[in-house]
Write an enzyme that holds these catalytic residues in place. Structure first.
Site, PDB file in Angstrom:
ATOM      1  N   ASN A  52       0.799  -1.230   0.000  1.00 10.25           N
ATOM      2  CA  ASN A  52       0.000   0.000   0.000  1.00 10.25           C
ATOM      3  C   ASN A  52       0.834   1.285   0.000  1.00 10.25           C
ATOM      4  OD1 ASN A  52      -2.455   1.776   0.890  1.00 10.25           O
ATOM      5  ND2 ASN A  52      -0.918   2.020   2.501  1.00 10.25           N
ATOM      6  N   TYR A 107       3.084   9.534 -11.470  1.00 14.74           N
ATOM      7  CA  TYR A 107       2.147   8.795 -10.602  1.00 14.74           C
ATOM      8  C   TYR A 107       1.296   7.786 -11.394  1.00 14.74           C
ATOM      9  CZ  TYR A 107      -1.393   7.828  -7.055  1.00 14.74           C
ATOM     10  OH  TYR A 107      -2.239   7.192  -6.180  1.00 14.74           O
ATOM     11  N   LYS A 110       1.206   3.502 -11.501  1.00  5.84           N
ATOM     12  CA  LYS A 110      -0.007   2.723 -11.201  1.00  5.84           C
ATOM     13  C   LYS A 110      -0.431   1.843 -12.390  1.00  5.84           C
ATOM     14  CE  LYS A 110      -0.427   4.261  -6.955  1.00  5.84           C
ATOM     15  NZ  LYS A 110      -0.174   3.398  -5.787  1.00  5.84           N
TER      16      LYS A 110
HETATM   17  P1  NAD Z   1      -0.756   8.632   2.773  1.00  7.46           P
HETATM   18  O1  NAD Z   1       0.240   9.634   2.292  1.00  7.46           O
HETATM   19  O2  NAD Z   1      -1.712   9.011   3.847  1.00  7.46           O
HETATM   20  O3  NAD Z   1      -0.017   7.293   3.197  1.00  7.46           O
HETATM   21  C1  NAD Z   1       1.037   6.771   2.444  1.00  7.46           C
HETATM   22  C2  NAD Z   1       1.759   5.749   3.266  1.00  7.46           C
HETATM   23  O4  NAD Z   1       2.899   5.305   2.503  1.00  7.46           O
HETATM   24  C3  NAD Z   1       2.297   6.331   4.568  1.00  7.46           C
HETATM   25  O5  NAD Z   1       2.080   5.393   5.604  1.00  7.46           O
HETATM   26  C4  NAD Z   1       3.764   6.523   4.291  1.00  7.46           C
HETATM   27  O6  NAD Z   1       4.572   6.393   5.445  1.00  7.46           O
HETATM   28  C5  NAD Z   1       4.031   5.380   3.325  1.00  7.46           C
HETATM   29  N1  NAD Z   1       5.254   5.636   2.570  1.00  7.46           N
HETATM   30  C6  NAD Z   1       5.507   6.662   1.730  1.00  7.46           C
HETATM   31  N2  NAD Z   1       6.780   6.577   1.301  1.00  7.46           N
HETATM   32  C7  NAD Z   1       7.327   5.480   1.879  1.00  7.46           C
HETATM   33  C8  NAD Z   1       8.595   4.859   1.850  1.00  7.46           C
HETATM   34  N3  NAD Z   1       9.602   5.360   1.140  1.00  7.46           N
HETATM   35  N4  NAD Z   1       8.803   3.740   2.582  1.00  7.46           N
HETATM   36  C9  NAD Z   1       7.813   3.237   3.325  1.00  7.46           C
HETATM   37  N5  NAD Z   1       6.584   3.767   3.405  1.00  7.46           N
HETATM   38  C10 NAD Z   1       6.355   4.872   2.694  1.00  7.46           C
HETATM   39  O7  NAD Z   1      -1.518   8.174   1.457  1.00  7.46           O
HETATM   40  P2  NAD Z   1      -2.837   7.326   1.216  1.00  7.46           P
HETATM   41  O8  NAD Z   1      -3.783   8.240   0.563  1.00  7.46           O
HETATM   42  O9  NAD Z   1      -3.256   6.554   2.405  1.00  7.46           O
HETATM   43  O10 NAD Z   1      -2.291   6.349   0.051  1.00  7.46           O
HETATM   44  C11 NAD Z   1      -2.072   4.975   0.244  1.00  7.46           C
HETATM   45  C12 NAD Z   1      -2.022   4.322  -1.126  1.00  7.46           C
HETATM   46  O11 NAD Z   1      -3.262   4.551  -1.802  1.00  7.46           O
HETATM   47  C13 NAD Z   1      -0.931   4.860  -2.047  1.00  7.46           C
HETATM   48  O12 NAD Z   1      -0.360   3.805  -2.773  1.00  7.46           O
HETATM   49  C14 NAD Z   1      -1.692   5.801  -2.968  1.00  7.46           C
HETATM   50  O13 NAD Z   1      -1.047   5.934  -4.219  1.00  7.46           O
HETATM   51  C15 NAD Z   1      -3.005   5.073  -3.077  1.00  7.46           C
HETATM   52  N6  NAD Z   1      -4.137   5.897  -3.506  1.00  7.46           N
HETATM   53  C16 NAD Z   1      -4.591   6.922  -2.729  1.00  7.46           C
HETATM   54  C17 NAD Z   1      -5.666   7.696  -3.152  1.00  7.46           C
HETATM   55  C18 NAD Z   1      -6.220   8.844  -2.332  1.00  7.46           C
HETATM   56  O14 NAD Z   1      -7.061   9.602  -2.851  1.00  7.46           O
HETATM   57  N7  NAD Z   1      -5.838   9.003  -1.085  1.00  7.46           N
HETATM   58  C19 NAD Z   1      -6.278   7.408  -4.390  1.00  7.46           C
HETATM   59  C20 NAD Z   1      -5.791   6.352  -5.160  1.00  7.46           C
HETATM   60  C21 NAD Z   1      -4.722   5.599  -4.690  1.00  7.46           C
END
Ligand code: NAD
Length: 245
Positions: free
Chosen positions: A88, A153, A157
């Site tokens: 994730n 990005y 994906k």
């Molecule tokens: P967020 O920024 O709240 O959380 C991201 C997490 O990834 C955090 O826990 C962070 O510590 C971790 N992370 C980032 N870089 C890292 C690294 N180098 N090593 C280890 N951990 C790392 O984001 P989120 O919105 O919860 O996103 C989680 C996933 O969902 C991501 O893959 C994101 O692309 C995907 N996503 C999010 C959305 C959205 O709208 N929030 C939409 C589509 C996809």
């Protein structure tokens, strides 16, 4: 639904990842919260104190195979198996192509794609030896049609979808299912920081009339981790309210 199963959730310290961690714990799993730093992992563990006997923290460098293998083995040693990997962790980008540096492009490839490869390889080695498992990757709705800035990005994906479908075909013989969840706009820190009017505008363009909650995504992660999806592999599951933003 997940009693006696052990899961690793990368990026499990906040947002969607933390919602997945909580859902898996509620459903009886042992869970390893993987974060980038010990400090943020310990903060998340403090929030999960009621599950302290079934939760642990790890903070490997997700792009380093030795670091990841060592951390994943420590999870198997602690809980006895590794049944579910939720890939994730991820970062996003809005940078224009004209301003994109190679360093920024490489960084997003590292975290959003290379780390998924490294973690899947380490987990699959353990899962194959124990007779099977489940890998779930986090894609995005932009993996279907791109986005008008931050090209790195959606590129990662799209690649995650390709890796998901390919590993599903390769690992089926080892009883390892591989699927992805493609969230739409989801109410994590990133969305919470946007002006209220902007969130209302985004919501109005989503057929279900609202942005997603981390719990909406975690529920899909539960389905794909559990035996309810025992004949599902190689799927990228949209969880986006039918958005096309
Ligand atoms: P967020 O920024 O709240 O959380 C991201 C997490 O990834 C955090 O826990 C962070 O510590 C971790 N992370 C980032 N870089 C890292 C690294 N180098 N090593 C280890 N951990 C790392 O984001 P989120 O919105 O919860 O996103 C989680 C996933 O969902 C991501 O893959 C994101 O692309 C995907 N996503 C999010 C959305 C959205 O709208 N929030 C939409 C589509 C996809």
């Amino acid at each position: 639904m997940l009693t006696n199963k052990t899961a690793i959730v990368t990026g499990g310290t906040r947002g969607i990842g933390l919602a997945i961690v909580k859902k898996y714990l509620e459903q009886g799993a042992n869970v390893a919260v993987a974060g980038s730093r010990q400090e943020t992992v310990e903060k998340a563990l403090a929030e999960l104190a009621e599950y302290s006997h079934r939760v642990m923290g790890i903070w490997p460098d997700l792009c380093n195979p030795e670091s990841v293998a060592q951390a994943f083995h420590s999870v198997k040693e602690r809980f006895g198996s590794l049944d579910i990997l939720a890939n994730n962790a991820g970062i996003s980008s809005r940078t224009s192509l004209y301003d994109y540096t190679l360093e920024e492009f490489s960084k997003i490839l590292d975290i959003n794609l290379k780390a998924v490869f490294v973690c899947s390889q380490a987990a699959a080695r353990i899962m194959k030896a124990q007779g099977g498992g489940v890998i779930i990757n986090t894609s995005s709705m932009v993996s279907k049609y791109g986005q008008p800035s931050g090209c790195g990005y959606p590129t990662t994906k799209f690649a995650v979808n390709g890796l998901t479908l390919s590993l599903a075909r390769e690992l089926a013989k080892d009883n390892i299912r591989v699927n992805a969840v493609a969230p739409g706009v989801t109410n994590t820190d990133m969305v919470a920081a946007l002006p209220k009017e902007m969130v209302e505008r985004i919501s109005a363009g989503i057929p279900l009339g609202r942005v997603g909650e981390p719990l909406d995504i975690a529920n899909a992660y539960l389905f794909l981790a559990s035996d309810l999806s025992s004949y599902v592999t190689g799927v990228v599951l949209n969880v986006d309210g039918a958005a096309m933003t």
